[in-house]
Design a protein around this motif. Structure first.
Motif, PDB file in Angstrom:
ATOM      1  N   ARG A 116      14.300  -5.783  -2.598  1.00  0.00           N
ATOM      2  CA  ARG A 116      14.253  -4.411  -3.115  1.00  0.00           C
ATOM      3  C   ARG A 116      12.875  -4.096  -3.690  1.00  0.00           C
ATOM      4  O   ARG A 116      12.304  -3.023  -3.433  1.00  0.00           O
ATOM      5  N   LEU A 117      12.280  -5.032  -4.448  1.00  0.00           N
ATOM      6  CA  LEU A 117      10.948  -4.811  -5.003  1.00  0.00           C
ATOM      7  C   LEU A 117       9.902  -4.707  -3.899  1.00  0.00           C
ATOM      8  O   LEU A 117       8.970  -3.903  -3.982  1.00  0.00           O
ATOM      9  N   GLY A 118      10.059  -5.512  -2.849  1.00  0.00           N
ATOM     10  CA  GLY A 118       9.131  -5.437  -1.714  1.00  0.00           C
ATOM     11  C   GLY A 118       9.212  -4.096  -1.015  1.00  0.00           C
ATOM     12  O   GLY A 118       8.190  -3.514  -0.630  1.00  0.00           O
ATOM     13  N   ALA A 119      10.434  -3.570  -0.858  1.00  0.00           N
ATOM     14  CA  ALA A 119      10.599  -2.264  -0.220  1.00  0.00           C
ATOM     15  C   ALA A 119       9.991  -1.157  -1.081  1.00  0.00           C
ATOM     16  O   ALA A 119       9.331  -0.239  -0.566  1.00  0.00           O
ATOM     17  N   VAL A 120      10.170  -1.240  -2.386  1.00  0.00           N
ATOM     18  CA  VAL A 120       9.585  -0.233  -3.283  1.00  0.00           C
ATOM     19  C   VAL A 120       8.066  -0.312  -3.240  1.00  0.00           C
ATOM     20  O   VAL A 120       7.375   0.722  -3.167  1.00  0.00           O
ATOM     21  N   ALA A 121       7.505  -1.526  -3.236  1.00  0.00           N
ATOM     22  CA  ALA A 121       6.048  -1.688  -3.174  1.00  0.00           C
ATOM     23  C   ALA A 121       5.495  -1.149  -1.869  1.00  0.00           C
ATOM     24  O   ALA A 121       4.449  -0.466  -1.847  1.00  0.00           O
ATOM     25  N   ALA A 122       6.190  -1.415  -0.760  1.00  0.00           N
ATOM     26  CA  ALA A 122       5.735  -0.900   0.535  1.00  0.00           C
ATOM     27  C   ALA A 122       5.804   0.615   0.561  1.00  0.00           C
ATOM     28  O   ALA A 122       4.891   1.284   1.076  1.00  0.00           O
ATOM     29  N   GLY A 123       6.840   1.181  -0.001  1.00  0.00           N
ATOM     30  CA  GLY A 123       6.959   2.642  -0.052  1.00  0.00           C
ATOM     31  C   GLY A 123       5.852   3.263  -0.888  1.00  0.00           C
ATOM     32  O   GLY A 123       5.273   4.296  -0.514  1.00  0.00           O
ATOM     33  N   LEU A 124       5.545   2.655  -2.020  1.00  0.00           N
ATOM     34  CA  LEU A 124       4.458   3.172  -2.861  1.00  0.00           C
ATOM     35  C   LEU A 124       3.111   3.065  -2.154  1.00  0.00           C
ATOM     36  O   LEU A 124       2.271   3.978  -2.246  1.00  0.00           O
ATOM     37  N   ALA A 125       2.892   1.962  -1.428  1.00  0.00           N
ATOM     38  CA  ALA A 125       1.634   1.796  -0.694  1.00  0.00           C
ATOM     39  C   ALA A 125       1.516   2.845   0.394  1.00  0.00           C
ATOM     40  O   ALA A 125       0.435   3.430   0.603  1.00  0.00           O
ATOM     41  N   LEU A 126       2.613   3.107   1.104  1.00  0.00           N
ATOM     42  CA  LEU A 126       2.565   4.131   2.155  1.00  0.00           C
ATOM     43  C   LEU A 126       2.364   5.526   1.575  1.00  0.00           C
ATOM     44  O   LEU A 126       1.670   6.361   2.157  1.00  0.00           O
ATOM     45  N   ALA A 127       2.946   5.782   0.417  1.00  0.00           N
ATOM     46  CA  ALA A 127       2.786   7.092  -0.211  1.00  0.00           C
ATOM     47  C   ALA A 127       1.380   7.270  -0.759  1.00  0.00           C
ATOM     48  O   ALA A 127       0.821   8.372  -0.738  1.00  0.00           O
TER      49      ALA A 127
END
Length: 108
Positions: free
Chosen positions: A84-95
Motif C-alpha cells: 500500500r505504501l509503495g502504491a501511494v509513493a508511486a501515485g505521488l511520484a506520477l502526480a
C-alpha cells in the motif's frame, strides 16, 4: 477439606479429580454418610461416560500452532502495508512528475 465441604465433594470424587489426601478424607466420610454414598452411586454412570468421551476426543493440536498462525498473520499485514505504501509513493511520484516538468526552467 473442611467438614462442611465434604458433602459437596461427591461429584469431584466421582470424577476422580480430588487429590489423594482429599479423596482419602472423602472415602472416610463415605463410610458414615449414606446421602453421599447414594450421590456417588448416582454420579458413577455419568462419570464413566465422561471419561469414555474424553478418550474419544481428537488429540490436542500443536501448542505452537497459535504462535505460528499469529506470526503468519503479522507477516501478511506487513506485506500488505508495504504494498500500500509503495502504491501511494508511486501515485505521488506520477502526480508530481508533470508539475516538476512544467516548473523547471527551459534552457535557451
Amino acid at each position: 477439606m473442611r467438614s462442611l465441604e465434604r458433602h459437596r465433594d461427591a461429584g469431584a470424587y466421582a470424577l476422580g479429580v480430588l487429590d489423594r489426601a482429599d479423596a482419602f478424607r472423602f472415602e472416610d466420610h463415605l463410610m458414615d454418610c449414606p446421602h453421599c454414598r447414594a450421590e456417588v452411586d448416582e454420579l458413577a454412570l455419568p462419570a464413566r461416560m465422561l471419561r469414555a468421551y474424553g478418550r474419544e476426543l481428537p488429540p490436542v493440536p500443536d501448542p505452537l500452532l497459535l504462535d505460528r498462525l499469529l506470526g503468519e498473520a503479522a507477516r501478511s499485514r506487513r506485506l500488505r502495508r508495504r504494498a500500500r505504501l509503495g502504491a501511494v509513493a508511486a501515485g505521488l511520484a506520477l502526480a508530481a512528475a508533470p508539475t516538476a516538468a512544467v516548473l523547471t526552467p527551459a534552457d535557451p
